[in-house]
Design an enzyme around this catalytic site. Structure first.
Site, PDB file in Angstrom:
ATOM      1  CB  ALA A  17      40.912  26.635  23.152  1.00  0.00           C
ATOM      2  CG  HIS A  46      38.450  21.216  16.364  1.00  0.00           C
ATOM      3  ND1 HIS A  46      39.331  20.960  17.392  1.00  0.00           N
ATOM      4  CD2 HIS A  46      37.581  22.152  16.846  1.00  0.00           C
ATOM      5  CE1 HIS A  46      39.026  21.699  18.450  1.00  0.00           C
ATOM      6  NE2 HIS A  46      37.952  22.424  18.146  1.00  0.00           N
ATOM      7  CG  ASN A  64      37.943  25.097  11.251  1.00  0.00           C
ATOM      8  OD1 ASN A  64      38.583  26.121  11.393  1.00  0.00           O
ATOM      9  ND2 ASN A  64      37.007  24.706  12.118  1.00  0.00           N
TER      10      ASN A  64
HETATM   11  P1  FAD Z   1      31.048  28.241  11.450  1.00  0.00           P
HETATM   12  O1  FAD Z   1      31.320  28.923  12.721  1.00  0.00           O
HETATM   13  O2  FAD Z   1      30.599  26.836  11.503  1.00  0.00           O
HETATM   14  O3  FAD Z   1      29.981  29.107  10.677  1.00  0.00           O
HETATM   15  C1  FAD Z   1      29.492  28.728   9.425  1.00  0.00           C
HETATM   16  C2  FAD Z   1      28.156  29.420   9.205  1.00  0.00           C
HETATM   17  O4  FAD Z   1      27.814  29.328   7.819  1.00  0.00           O
HETATM   18  C3  FAD Z   1      27.018  28.784   9.990  1.00  0.00           C
HETATM   19  O5  FAD Z   1      26.390  29.759  10.780  1.00  0.00           O
HETATM   20  C4  FAD Z   1      26.084  28.258   8.902  1.00  0.00           C
HETATM   21  O6  FAD Z   1      24.718  28.367   9.246  1.00  0.00           O
HETATM   22  C5  FAD Z   1      26.412  29.142   7.721  1.00  0.00           C
HETATM   23  N1  FAD Z   1      26.126  28.517   6.415  1.00  0.00           N
HETATM   24  C6  FAD Z   1      26.523  27.296   5.987  1.00  0.00           C
HETATM   25  N2  FAD Z   1      26.122  27.088   4.727  1.00  0.00           N
HETATM   26  C7  FAD Z   1      25.412  28.195   4.347  1.00  0.00           C
HETATM   27  C8  FAD Z   1      24.735  28.563   3.152  1.00  0.00           C
HETATM   28  N3  FAD Z   1      24.712  27.768   2.087  1.00  0.00           N
HETATM   29  N4  FAD Z   1      24.106  29.779   3.112  1.00  0.00           N
HETATM   30  C9  FAD Z   1      24.140  30.616   4.194  1.00  0.00           C
HETATM   31  N5  FAD Z   1      24.776  30.296   5.355  1.00  0.00           N
HETATM   32  C10 FAD Z   1      25.414  29.104   5.422  1.00  0.00           C
HETATM   33  N6  FAD Z   1      37.263  25.899  17.868  1.00  0.00           N
HETATM   34  C11 FAD Z   1      38.437  26.333  18.387  1.00  0.00           C
HETATM   35  O7  FAD Z   1      39.342  26.716  17.628  1.00  0.00           O
HETATM   36  N7  FAD Z   1      38.643  26.388  19.730  1.00  0.00           N
HETATM   37  C12 FAD Z   1      37.712  25.940  20.610  1.00  0.00           C
HETATM   38  O8  FAD Z   1      37.925  25.999  21.815  1.00  0.00           O
HETATM   39  C13 FAD Z   1      36.489  25.436  20.095  1.00  0.00           C
HETATM   40  N8  FAD Z   1      35.546  24.972  20.923  1.00  0.00           N
HETATM   41  C14 FAD Z   1      34.322  24.626  20.435  1.00  0.00           C
HETATM   42  C15 FAD Z   1      33.323  24.229  21.340  1.00  0.00           C
HETATM   43  C16 FAD Z   1      32.029  24.016  20.869  1.00  0.00           C
HETATM   44  C17 FAD Z   1      30.957  23.601  21.858  1.00  0.00           C
HETATM   45  C18 FAD Z   1      31.726  24.195  19.498  1.00  0.00           C
HETATM   46  C19 FAD Z   1      30.316  24.032  18.984  1.00  0.00           C
HETATM   47  C20 FAD Z   1      32.730  24.525  18.588  1.00  0.00           C
HETATM   48  C21 FAD Z   1      34.046  24.723  19.041  1.00  0.00           C
HETATM   49  N9  FAD Z   1      35.076  25.085  18.181  1.00  0.00           N
HETATM   50  C22 FAD Z   1      36.290  25.469  18.695  1.00  0.00           C
HETATM   51  C23 FAD Z   1      34.904  25.092  16.722  1.00  0.00           C
HETATM   52  C24 FAD Z   1      34.727  26.526  16.226  1.00  0.00           C
HETATM   53  O9  FAD Z   1      33.549  27.061  16.728  1.00  0.00           O
HETATM   54  C25 FAD Z   1      34.778  26.507  14.709  1.00  0.00           C
HETATM   55  O10 FAD Z   1      36.080  26.081  14.334  1.00  0.00           O
HETATM   56  C26 FAD Z   1      34.519  27.857  14.078  1.00  0.00           C
HETATM   57  O11 FAD Z   1      33.300  28.402  14.481  1.00  0.00           O
HETATM   58  C27 FAD Z   1      34.533  27.692  12.558  1.00  0.00           C
HETATM   59  O12 FAD Z   1      34.266  28.930  11.977  1.00  0.00           O
HETATM   60  P2  FAD Z   1      33.688  29.045  10.489  1.00  0.00           P
HETATM   61  O13 FAD Z   1      33.543  30.490  10.208  1.00  0.00           O
HETATM   62  O14 FAD Z   1      34.547  28.289   9.558  1.00  0.00           O
HETATM   63  O15 FAD Z   1      32.311  28.254  10.489  1.00  0.00           O
END
Ligand code: FAD
Length: 526
Positions: free
Chosen positions: A131, A440, A474
């Protein structure tokens, strides 16, 4: 000397492979194609192309394996898909995520019992609901004049559409019933509408859910100067002369520790692990980890009134069935919650155990509440206790204030009203999920207009006082949003990546000019 699969140096080192880290890779591949980029992800590759949403994996067994492989130290634990788990209040994670082993709550505080993470290429976006609503009212970051432009770029990167469920038999009915209950007095942008979703339809009609693969796109995958290293834990950001200078990486396949020099480092490790890595690196601005906020979530279920069998049909291939689509009730400053209404089998949380009489006729309603932001709500780090990756253990201090309880009570009443508007509620009362359930988490590396001690990074996401170090995710969002945050955090990543691309281009131009003047000088000397 140990051999290494990593380069000795790159222009940009990116930590994490979720959608925000991937946005950096994409924008840099587009705007700075000469730059060398290395992306490090602690988890394994679980899908193809790397970072693809596991829902796109057609074989259920392979999909389950991909989810399990994403659950890091929690792999194999029970998930919310086990019957009754959520209602009984048990601590269980969503498939593809894992919970903190400890440190999620302290006496006298609410804590975040179900704060979760994913460790896999693609991060949580290999498991998300996709979403992608835009923030409105006070959810918006008022000091970013280009926010709408950035959000439009984020839509492009995530492949956001509002048409994927067009024609779903019950979606018009759900929309109309909600609109009749909600739209009066609202400006058009705040009225009930189809949820913008990072999902598109293939030519054969099948839905494809966007993950980091879509954000990276062919331009990143085809970039010969881009490399993605999975099973690689970044343990420290290296700083030299006050400037980001590279990363220390643990190769999880060999246990070897390696240094990779970099002119820029981007940390996109999620809202709990990004501040953890900065802390472990000795980068500890006063606001680091603070203003942690989660969106308290109220859920309810309703059986659609007056629908007949045959209007929808159930899919039996494990793919999402498509009877009622996903409907959005936008946040407003007066009603500070964000509504997501979707067919139950599209919901990440099972709400009803009985089979609906009419396929697709039970809808789940969810309201996410904006938090009353508090400096004391924080993730702290325990240097003396290593977590399962050997990093300083996370310690969460989190409380719902009187204002939070008041908003929550209003959300409870509103969700019952909405449930009655669409059909016959399945339960008498809605239930409130434990803190952390929204997935979130925001604020822990928050952006500020100025460095006043209340923020960690600039409007370009560059950490105050550490040139060359950028944060993504986030955690960067400084406002209390109720809407799903990923679109916004990808938008902020677009801005940060643009800043790096501009600086790299400036440096390349300067180097070119110096080379020219040097060769001119040599010509004159001859
Ligand atoms: P993430 O996707 O969390 O990725 C971070 C990555 O960094 C991870 O793979 C982790 O392993 C890696 N990492 C961390 N520390 C290290 C390190 N020191 N060295 C190497 N790698 C590292 N959001 C929405 O906006 N809409 C939705 O509908 C929604 N629905 C969701 C439903 C579910 C079931 C889930 C699980 C999540 C949902 N979310 C939703 C949340 C959304 O997935 C996250 O907001 C988004 O993925 C965040 O992106 P990001 O790049 O910040 O971090």
């Amino acid at each position: 000397m140990s051999s290494s699969r990593y380069p000795a140096s790159v222009d940009v080192a990116i930590v994490g492979s979720g959608p925000t880290a991937s946005a950096y890779a994409r924008i840099l591949s587009e705007r700075a194609p000469g730059a060398t980029i290395a992306m490090f992800e602690v988890g394994p590759t679980v899908s193809n192309p790397p970072g693809a949403h596991v829902k796109n994996i057609e074989d259920p067994e392979r999909r389950t394996l991909a989810q399990r492989a994403s659950e890091g130290p929690g792999a194999g634990a029970e998930t919310v898909n086990s019957p009754g788990a959520v209602k009984s209040g048990e601590r269980r994670a969503r498939p593809g995520t894992y919970l903190m082993a400890d440190g999620y709550a302290f006496p006298g505080e609410d804590g975040m019992p179900v704060a979760a993470m994913s460790s896999n290429v693609g991060g949580m976006a290999a498991h998300w609901t996709a979403a992608c609503p835009r923030p409105g009212g006070r959810e918006r970051i008022d000091f970013l004049a280009d926010l709408d432009q950035l959000l439009a770029e984020a839509d492009r990167l995530l492949g956001v559409t509002t048409t994927a469920f067009e024609g779903a038999p019950f979606s018009g009915l759900v929309h109309d019933r909600l609109a009749a209950a909600v739209d009066g007095g609202r400006a058009p942008a705040f009225r009930v509408q189809p949820m913008p979703l990072a999902v598109h339809r293939r030519e054969d009609g099948r839905l494809v859910w966007s993950g980091s693969d879509v954000v990276m796109g062919d331009v990143t995958r085809g970039n010969p100067r881009f490399d993605l290293f999975d099973e690689s834990l970044v343990k420290r950001v290296l700083v030299d002369g006050g400037r980001a200078a590279g990363v220390e990486v643990e190769d999880r396949r060999t246990g070897g520790i390696h240094h990779v020099a970099a002119r820029y480092v981007v940390v996109g490790g999620d809202a709990l692990r990004t501040p953890q890595l900065l802390w472990a690196s000795g980068i500890r601005p006063a606001a680091l980890g603070r203003y942690l906020n989660d969106q308290t979530q109220v859920v309810f279920a309703s059986r659609l009134r007056d629908v007949s069998p045959g209007e929808g049909e159930n899919r039996t291939d494990g793919a999402l069935s498509e009877q009622s689509g996903v409907t959005w009730v936008p946040y407003t400053d007066d009603m500070p919650f964000h509504g997501q209404i979707m067919q139950l089998d599209a919901s990440p949380i099972p709400l009803a155990e009985d089979d609906p009489v009419v396929p697709g006729s039970i809808v789940g309603l969810g309201l996410f509440c904006a938090k009353d932001l508090q400096r004391e709500d924080r993730v702290a780090f325990d240097d003396a206790t290593p977590d399962s990756y050997g990093m300083p253990a996370l310690r969460i201090h989190y409380r719902l204030t009187a204002k939070d309880h008041e908003v929550l009570e209003r959300a409870r009443q509103e969700i019952v009203r909405l449930g009655n508007a669409v059909g016959e509620p399945l339960d008498e009362r809605p239930f409130v999920l434990p803190p952390g359930a929204s997935l979130h988490y925001q604020g822990t590396t928050r952006m500020g207009e100025y460095d006043d001690g209340e923020s960690v990074c600039s409007p370009d996401s560059q950490v105050w006082d550490v040139p060359g170090l950028f944060v993504a995710g986030n955690g960067v969002i400084p406002t209390a949003t109720a809407c799903n945050p990923t679109l916004t955090s990808v938008a902020l990543a677009v801005r940060g990546a643009g800043r790096i691309a501009t600086e790299l281009a400036g440096a390349a131009e300067l180097a070119g000019a110096l080379l020219m003047s040097d060769s001119d000088n040599r010509m004159t000397e001859q």
